[in-house]
Scaffold this motif. Structure first.
Motif, PDB file in Angstrom:
ATOM      1  N   ALA A 114       0.842  -1.201   0.000  1.00 37.57           N
ATOM      2  CA  ALA A 114       0.000   0.000   0.000  1.00 37.57           C
ATOM      3  C   ALA A 114       0.878   1.252   0.000  1.00 37.57           C
ATOM      4  N   GLU A 115       1.875   1.246   0.860  1.00 39.57           N
ATOM      5  CA  GLU A 115       2.766   2.417   0.953  1.00 39.57           C
ATOM      6  C   GLU A 115       3.496   2.664  -0.366  1.00 39.57           C
ATOM      7  N   GLU A 116       3.989   1.594  -0.991  1.00 37.65           N
ATOM      8  CA  GLU A 116       4.712   1.773  -2.261  1.00 37.65           C
ATOM      9  C   GLU A 116       3.785   2.302  -3.351  1.00 37.65           C
ATOM     10  N   ASN A 117       2.529   1.831  -3.342  1.00 37.45           N
ATOM     11  CA  ASN A 117       1.560   2.350  -4.310  1.00 37.45           C
ATOM     12  C   ASN A 117       1.359   3.847  -4.132  1.00 37.45           C
ATOM     13  N   VAL A 118       1.244   4.273  -2.875  1.00 39.10           N
ATOM     14  CA  VAL A 118       0.968   5.692  -2.599  1.00 39.10           C
ATOM     15  C   VAL A 118       2.194   6.558  -2.934  1.00 39.10           C
ATOM     16  N   MET A 119       3.385   5.997  -2.734  1.00 37.36           N
ATOM     17  CA  MET A 119       4.607   6.782  -2.952  1.00 37.36           C
ATOM     18  C   MET A 119       5.034   6.841  -4.414  1.00 37.36           C
ATOM     19  N   LEU A 120       4.541   5.916  -5.205  1.00 36.54           N
ATOM     20  CA  LEU A 120       5.085   5.749  -6.558  1.00 36.54           C
ATOM     21  C   LEU A 120       5.093   7.061  -7.363  1.00 36.54           C
TER      22      LEU A 120
ATOM     23  N   ILE B 154      -7.424   6.425  -2.808  1.00 36.94           N
ATOM     24  CA  ILE B 154      -7.677   7.852  -2.548  1.00 36.94           C
ATOM     25  C   ILE B 154      -6.406   8.491  -1.978  1.00 36.94           C
ATOM     26  N   ALA B 155      -5.748   7.776  -1.052  1.00 36.83           N
ATOM     27  CA  ALA B 155      -4.494   8.300  -0.474  1.00 36.83           C
ATOM     28  C   ALA B 155      -3.452   8.494  -1.578  1.00 36.83           C
ATOM     29  N   ARG B 156      -3.424   7.569  -2.525  1.00 40.62           N
ATOM     30  CA  ARG B 156      -2.453   7.673  -3.632  1.00 40.62           C
ATOM     31  C   ARG B 156      -2.692   8.966  -4.436  1.00 40.62           C
TER      32      ARG B 156
END
Ligand code: ATP
Length: 244
Positions: free
Chosen positions: A95-101, A148-150
């Motif tokens: 999840a974190e990597e998706n948001v940071m990408l 949504i966070a992404r």
């Protein structure tokens, strides 16, 4: 005016999908687009995000014309976040990597530099414990909140939501709508295509009723839901509200 649409037209081949849409959206306003399937809600959002070019008309963001095909759409798109019904998270990333990408690539920022903002987003959305989970370890509602966070990690000025609860099991819809309510409290400018009539009635600042690519009526939810002027709006609301 944060966003101004002026006489937007869009066809796919011989099919006229948007037929002269004009709409003003103020800073911090939540506008819900409601209307029958095929009325043009998704197409309108895609045109606003410049994913589809308009055939005619103008779109102004903070007074700047953005629908001009000679402009590079990428910098404008960064200012307008969009979330779809299908979450489209990368399955091989947490999840974190998706948001940071996207912010890592586009703003060339390090993971460490982004972490405080990303952690705050996960915290705000009740997902702190899930940051390092992969999408298939998350429920649909959690995946949609990550999506949504992404979009928010890019610090958009406006958020567009295209039927983001339609693919969710009914018991997961509330947690995603809660996120939208909290974004409204934060003052985010938002346009939602939605079939969640109760949410539109209770939370939106304004409801626009679309039919056959035109805005038939728009106004405060209380006005549209209680006293629709147009017969087509009345028919639609009677049908959908009966199904609740
Ligand atoms: N890329 C495309 N090519 C051809 N036709 C399209 C395309 N995208 C949308 N359409 C057509 O445009 C019309 C409006 O579709 P759109 O998805 O914008 O409606 P909608 O109001 O969002 O509907 P729904 O509530 O079912 O999502 C439909 O007739 C659809 O088939």
């Amino acid at each position: 005016m944060k966003l101004k649409l002026e006489n937007i037209h869009k066809s796919f081949g011989a099919t006229k999908v948007l037929n002269g849409i004009s709409l003003d959206v103020a800073q911090g306003e939540m506008v819900c687009l409601i209307g029958p399937s095929g009325s043009g809600k998704s197409t309108l959002l895609r045109c606003l995000n410049l994913l589809d070019p308009v055939d005619d008309g103008n779109i102004w963001l903070d007074g700047e014309e953005i629908a001009d095909p000679s402009l590079d759409p990428q910098p404008i798109r960064q200012r307008i976040g969009i979330v779809f019904q299908s979450f489209n998270l990368f399955p091989h990333m947490t999840a974190e990597e998706n948001v940071m990408l996207a912010p890592r690539r586009i703003f060339n920022k390090s993971r460490d530099a982004l972490m405080p903002q990303v952690e705050a987003l996960f915290e705000k959305f009740g997902l702190k414990e899930r940051m390092h989970h992969y999408p298939d370890q998350l429920s649909g509602g959690q995946q949609q909140r990550v999506a949504i966070a992404r979009a928010l990690a890019m610090n958009p000025e406006i958020m567009l939501f295209d039927e983001i609860t339609s693919a969710l099991d009914p018991e997961l819809v509330g947690e995603v709508l809660q996120v939208l309510s909290s974004l409204k409290q934060d003052g985010m400018t938002m346009i939602l295509a939605t079939h969640e009539m109760a949410f539109a009635r209770d939370v939106a600042d304004r409801v626009c009723f679309l039919d056959k690519g035109q805005i038939l009526e728009q106004g405060a939810p209380a006005q549209i839901f209680s006293h629709p002027k147009e017969a087509r709006t009345r028919d639609f609301l009677a049908r959908v509200l009966r199904s609740y």
